[in-house]
Write a protein that holds these residues in place. Structure first.
Motif, PDB file in Angstrom:
ATOM      1  N   SER A 352     -25.065  46.944 -16.255  1.00 13.08           N
ATOM      2  CA  SER A 352     -24.281  46.229 -14.969  1.00 13.08           C
ATOM      3  C   SER A 352     -24.895  44.740 -14.909  1.00 13.08           C
ATOM      4  CB  SER A 352     -24.618  47.008 -13.531  1.00 13.08           C
ATOM      5  OG  SER A 352     -25.867  46.952 -13.222  1.00 13.08           O
ATOM      6  N   LEU A 353     -24.189  43.887 -14.217  1.00 11.25           N
ATOM      7  CA  LEU A 353     -24.735  42.611 -13.937  1.00 11.25           C
ATOM      8  C   LEU A 353     -26.079  42.685 -12.899  1.00 11.25           C
ATOM      9  CD1 LEU A 353     -21.540  40.750 -13.348  1.00 11.25           C
ATOM     10  CD2 LEU A 353     -22.862  40.409 -15.208  1.00 11.25           C
ATOM     11  N   LYS A 354     -26.128  43.577 -12.111  1.00  9.44           N
ATOM     12  CA  LYS A 354     -27.286  43.689 -11.397  1.00  9.44           C
ATOM     13  C   LYS A 354     -28.473  44.048 -11.935  1.00  9.44           C
ATOM     14  CE  LYS A 354     -24.782  45.188  -7.144  1.00  9.44           C
ATOM     15  NZ  LYS A 354     -24.581  46.381  -6.141  1.00  9.44           N
ATOM     16  N   SER A 355     -28.092  44.961 -13.084  1.00 12.36           N
ATOM     17  CA  SER A 355     -29.427  44.958 -13.943  1.00 12.36           C
ATOM     18  C   SER A 355     -29.680  44.097 -14.667  1.00 12.36           C
ATOM     19  CB  SER A 355     -28.951  46.386 -14.788  1.00 12.36           C
ATOM     20  OG  SER A 355     -30.097  46.632 -15.908  1.00 12.36           O
ATOM     21  N   LEU A 356     -28.690  43.500 -15.236  1.00 15.30           N
ATOM     22  CA  LEU A 356     -29.224  42.117 -16.017  1.00 15.30           C
ATOM     23  C   LEU A 356     -29.657  41.141 -15.426  1.00 15.30           C
ATOM     24  CD1 LEU A 356     -25.681  41.831 -18.018  1.00 15.30           C
ATOM     25  CD2 LEU A 356     -27.954  42.447 -19.041  1.00 15.30           C
ATOM     26  N   ARG A 357     -29.504  40.954 -14.228  1.00 15.42           N
ATOM     27  CA  ARG A 357     -30.167  40.029 -13.055  1.00 15.42           C
ATOM     28  C   ARG A 357     -31.459  40.382 -12.832  1.00 15.42           C
ATOM     29  NH1 ARG A 357     -32.433  36.210 -11.203  1.00 15.42           N
ATOM     30  NH2 ARG A 357     -31.797  35.513  -8.696  1.00 15.42           N
ATOM     31  N   LYS A 358     -31.743  41.918 -12.884  1.00 16.68           N
ATOM     32  CA  LYS A 358     -33.016  42.555 -12.589  1.00 16.68           C
ATOM     33  C   LYS A 358     -34.116  41.930 -13.664  1.00 16.68           C
ATOM     34  CE  LYS A 358     -35.390  46.639 -11.987  1.00 16.68           C
ATOM     35  NZ  LYS A 358     -35.277  48.354 -11.822  1.00 16.68           N
ATOM     36  N   TYR A 359     -33.496  42.286 -14.763  1.00 17.30           N
ATOM     37  CA  TYR A 359     -34.440  41.769 -16.080  1.00 17.30           C
ATOM     38  C   TYR A 359     -34.339  40.452 -16.438  1.00 17.30           C
ATOM     39  CZ  TYR A 359     -34.837  46.816 -16.582  1.00 17.30           C
ATOM     40  OH  TYR A 359     -35.444  48.186 -16.620  1.00 17.30           O
ATOM     41  N   GLY A 360     -33.694  39.529 -15.693  1.00 16.24           N
ATOM     42  CA  GLY A 360     -33.707  38.020 -15.881  1.00 16.24           C
ATOM     43  C   GLY A 360     -32.759  37.624 -16.887  1.00 16.24           C
ATOM     44  N   ARG A 361     -31.752  38.317 -17.255  1.00 15.99           N
ATOM     45  CA  ARG A 361     -30.839  37.994 -18.530  1.00 15.99           C
ATOM     46  C   ARG A 361     -29.734  36.960 -17.731  1.00 15.99           C
ATOM     47  NH1 ARG A 361     -31.744  40.898 -23.227  1.00 15.99           N
ATOM     48  NH2 ARG A 361     -30.225  38.946 -23.936  1.00 15.99           N
ATOM     49  N   ILE A 362     -29.503  37.136 -16.703  1.00 15.17           N
ATOM     50  CA  ILE A 362     -28.541  36.090 -16.011  1.00 15.17           C
ATOM     51  C   ILE A 362     -29.150  35.495 -14.912  1.00 15.17           C
ATOM     52  CG2 ILE A 362     -26.591  37.710 -17.041  1.00 15.17           C
ATOM     53  CD1 ILE A 362     -26.372  38.556 -14.013  1.00 15.17           C
ATOM     54  N   THR A 363     -28.701  34.273 -14.496  1.00  9.99           N
ATOM     55  CA  THR A 363     -29.194  33.598 -13.177  1.00  9.99           C
ATOM     56  C   THR A 363     -27.955  33.397 -12.441  1.00  9.99           C
ATOM     57  OG1 THR A 363     -28.782  31.374 -14.258  1.00  9.99           O
ATOM     58  CG2 THR A 363     -30.902  32.558 -14.335  1.00  9.99           C
ATOM     59  N   GLY A 364     -28.430  33.390 -10.955  1.00 10.36           N
ATOM     60  CA  GLY A 364     -27.330  33.050 -10.018  1.00 10.36           C
ATOM     61  C   GLY A 364     -27.656  33.367  -8.712  1.00 10.36           C
ATOM     62  N   ASP A 365     -26.306  33.520  -8.110  1.00  6.62           N
ATOM     63  CA  ASP A 365     -26.292  34.089  -6.789  1.00  6.62           C
ATOM     64  C   ASP A 365     -26.227  35.482  -6.451  1.00  6.62           C
ATOM     65  OD1 ASP A 365     -24.347  34.747  -3.963  1.00  6.62           O
ATOM     66  OD2 ASP A 365     -25.892  33.059  -3.549  1.00  6.62           O
ATOM     67  N   ASP A 366     -27.185  35.879  -5.931  1.00  6.38           N
ATOM     68  CA  ASP A 366     -27.144  37.489  -5.894  1.00  6.38           C
ATOM     69  C   ASP A 366     -25.799  38.246  -5.141  1.00  6.38           C
ATOM     70  OD1 ASP A 366     -29.759  37.612  -7.262  1.00  6.38           O
ATOM     71  OD2 ASP A 366     -30.877  37.592  -5.575  1.00  6.38           O
ATOM     72  N   LYS A 367     -25.692  37.612  -4.123  1.00  2.00           N
ATOM     73  CA  LYS A 367     -24.419  38.160  -3.770  1.00  2.00           C
ATOM     74  C   LYS A 367     -23.197  38.092  -4.469  1.00  2.00           C
ATOM     75  CE  LYS A 367     -21.849  37.883   0.654  1.00  2.00           C
ATOM     76  NZ  LYS A 367     -21.512  37.134   1.803  1.00  2.00           N
ATOM     77  N   LYS A 368     -22.949  36.778  -5.029  1.00  2.00           N
ATOM     78  CA  LYS A 368     -21.934  36.734  -6.048  1.00  2.00           C
ATOM     79  C   LYS A 368     -21.931  37.530  -7.253  1.00  2.00           C
ATOM     80  CE  LYS A 368     -19.408  33.470  -3.741  1.00  2.00           C
ATOM     81  NZ  LYS A 368     -19.159  32.185  -4.304  1.00  2.00           N
ATOM     82  N   ILE A 369     -23.111  37.770  -7.671  1.00  2.00           N
ATOM     83  CA  ILE A 369     -23.552  38.492  -8.664  1.00  2.00           C
ATOM     84  C   ILE A 369     -22.977  40.280  -8.538  1.00  2.00           C
ATOM     85  CG2 ILE A 369     -25.168  39.736 -10.194  1.00  2.00           C
ATOM     86  CD1 ILE A 369     -26.602  36.987 -10.058  1.00  2.00           C
ATOM     87  N   GLY A 370     -23.307  40.576  -7.249  1.00  2.00           N
ATOM     88  CA  GLY A 370     -23.038  41.977  -6.962  1.00  2.00           C
ATOM     89  C   GLY A 370     -21.766  42.109  -6.674  1.00  2.00           C
ATOM     90  N   LEU A 371     -20.741  41.250  -6.180  1.00  2.00           N
ATOM     91  CA  LEU A 371     -19.373  41.291  -6.023  1.00  2.00           C
ATOM     92  C   LEU A 371     -18.641  41.261  -7.358  1.00  2.00           C
ATOM     93  CD1 LEU A 371     -18.664  38.630  -3.242  1.00  2.00           C
ATOM     94  CD2 LEU A 371     -18.720  41.095  -3.201  1.00  2.00           C
ATOM     95  N   VAL A 372     -19.453  40.543  -8.496  1.00  2.00           N
ATOM     96  CA  VAL A 372     -18.556  40.469  -9.715  1.00  2.00           C
ATOM     97  C   VAL A 372     -19.084  41.834 -10.389  1.00  2.00           C
ATOM     98  CG1 VAL A 372     -18.287  39.375 -11.996  1.00  2.00           C
ATOM     99  CG2 VAL A 372     -18.521  37.847  -9.826  1.00  2.00           C
ATOM    100  N   CYS A 373     -20.234  42.251 -10.174  1.00  2.00           N
ATOM    101  CA  CYS A 373     -20.649  43.445 -10.804  1.00  2.00           C
ATOM    102  C   CYS A 373     -19.495  44.682 -10.400  1.00  2.00           C
ATOM    103  CB  CYS A 373     -22.054  43.739 -10.353  1.00  2.00           C
ATOM    104  SG  CYS A 373     -22.791  45.393 -10.921  1.00  2.00           S
ATOM    105  N   ASP A 374     -19.199  44.639  -9.209  1.00  2.00           N
ATOM    106  CA  ASP A 374     -18.344  45.746  -8.871  1.00  2.00           C
ATOM    107  C   ASP A 374     -16.888  45.565  -9.396  1.00  2.00           C
ATOM    108  OD1 ASP A 374     -20.263  46.654  -6.956  1.00  2.00           O
ATOM    109  OD2 ASP A 374     -19.462  45.672  -5.455  1.00  2.00           O
ATOM    110  N   VAL A 375     -16.593  44.455  -9.959  1.00  2.00           N
ATOM    111  CA  VAL A 375     -15.367  44.158 -10.699  1.00  2.00           C
ATOM    112  C   VAL A 375     -15.190  45.080 -12.035  1.00  2.00           C
ATOM    113  CG1 VAL A 375     -14.043  42.545 -11.959  1.00  2.00           C
ATOM    114  CG2 VAL A 375     -14.789  42.202  -9.813  1.00  2.00           C
TER     115      VAL A 375
END
Length: 387
Positions: A352-375
């Motif tokens: 998931s995007l949230k997991s990728l964010r956790k491991y530093g693979r993607i950067t950006g706004d956490d709220k927006k990342i969470g919204l797109v993750c649900d897509v």
């Protein structure tokens, strides 16, 4: 026309390079099976003088991704002669194949890597795993006989069309929509395989098992069940081989171990191995027809880094009443940034995007990342086929 595309009269040269590159022995069976793949592929090659120096297949398929049909080209038999190695021949052919996919409106590409780092350079990423479940004969579970239904056994060459339809009915996690030629190719390639089919009391097919054996090991290649009765019938069929084989192995694309349904969960051993890689060739089409999991998403901007120029943009993504809007917006400030490889993982449901964010693979706004993750879908993809 791409300058690297080979004419069909180059079969002998291509086949000889294949035999040498992969240390295979020639045989009529191997040549015939290879010719089937050759005839249905885009074949790329670079000549080294009078000999073929590098080559690869780009095989057109369709895949079913959560009910959406996408064109996918499978890359296979990437090879170079040792005297031609190190000159970038295979890389030139990879880029040529990807360019042709773009021109032919092919959305995705899969391949089996010899080196993950090498193919990541071309935008591919690991998204398919296989679970290898093994049990000793003495540890097989006790399965009761059923008073209903029956099992029939036959050689794979006599595979019934109903089995093909059952495969199609269960294939929806990114697997190949097997064309008739691909079925024929599989049956010719694995002509020593067996098939067991389970039927209910009305004679309806409810499950099938494709299997083979090597020495004292029984291998399950493919197994589909429509209901608990088929699982019981085919499970009993397998355990009836207990006195013949010492070990039973099932290689499945399903990452769920299911050891908890065994009487002794420790009786089965599990090895999860990376299987194949995927690449988004046409991001606009993949996202535009993607099986989104939410009906509404406010405008969000994704910066995607990709060596393919047509994907390498800031993209505006929005969803209204389940309808996806996806367009280039290079002047916008991105809400998140990622490589095409990490976006591939997320869109395929592998990580998931949230997991990728956790491991530093993607950067950006956490709220927006969470919204797109649900897509994106959260169920891991599954692929049985190999090319």
């Amino acid at each position: 026309m791409n300058k690297y595309l080979l004419d069909k009269d180059k079969f002998n040269e291509f086949y000889e390079l294949y035999l040498y590159s992969f240390n295979r022995e020639d045989s009529k069976h191997r040549r015939d099976v290879f010719k089937e793949r050759f005839d249905h592929s885009l074949v790329y090659g670079i000549m080294n003088g009078k000999r073929l120096g590098s080559g690869l297949f780009s095989i057109p398929f369709d895949v079913n991704f959560h009910g959406v049909n996408y064109k996918m080209n499978g890359i296979g038999d990437v090879m170079s002669a040792p005297e031609f190695g190190g000159r970038g021949g295979a890389g030139s052919l990879m880029n040529a194949a990807l360019t042709d996919m773009h021109q032919n409106h092919v959305t995705l590409s899969y391949l089996a890597p010899f080196a993950y780092t090498y193919y990541r350079k071309f935008g591919y990423e690991q998204v398919f795993d296989h679970s290898i479940v093994s049990m000793k004969s003495v540890d097989l579970p006790r399965i009761a006989n059923s008073d209903h239904g029956h099992v029939e056994r036959d050689n794979i060459k006599n595979l019934h069309d109903d089995v093909k339809l059952m495969y199609l009915g269960h294939n929806h996690l990114g697997g190949v929509v097997r064309a008739e030629w691909w079925w024929d190719h599989m049956l010719d390639k694995h002509n020593d395989y067996q098939v067991a089919t389970a039927f209910d009391d009305n004679g309806n097919l409810i499950g099938y098992l494709i299997y083979y054996s090597v020495g004292t090991t029984f291998y399950i290649h493919e197994w589909f069940n429509q209901n608990p009765l088929s699982r019981q019938l085919l499970g009993k069929f397998v355990t009836k081989h207990q006195s013949i084989f010492e070990k039973f192995v099932y290689e499945t694309p399903d990452p769920d171990f299911k050891a908890d349904i065994l009487d002794d969960p420790n009786s089965a051993k599990l090895v999860v191995k990376p299987y194949m890689m995927a690449r988004i060739v046409e991001l606009s089409d993949f996202m535009g027809r993607y099986p989104v999991q939410v009906s509404v998403l406010p405008k969000t901007y994704l910066k995607v880094t990709d060596e393919l120029s047509w994907n390498n943009h800031v993209w505006e993504l929005s969803i209204e009443n389940g309808i996806v809007g996806f367009s280039i917006a290079d002047d916008a400030t991105p809400d998140m940034e990622m490589t095409i490889q990490d976006l591939t993982k997320a869109m395929f449901g592998y990580r998931s995007l949230k997991s990728l964010r956790k491991y530093g693979r993607i950067t950006g706004d956490d709220k927006k990342i969470g919204l797109v993750c649900d897509v994106f879908v959260q169920e891991k993809p599954e692929l049985i086929d190999y090319f």
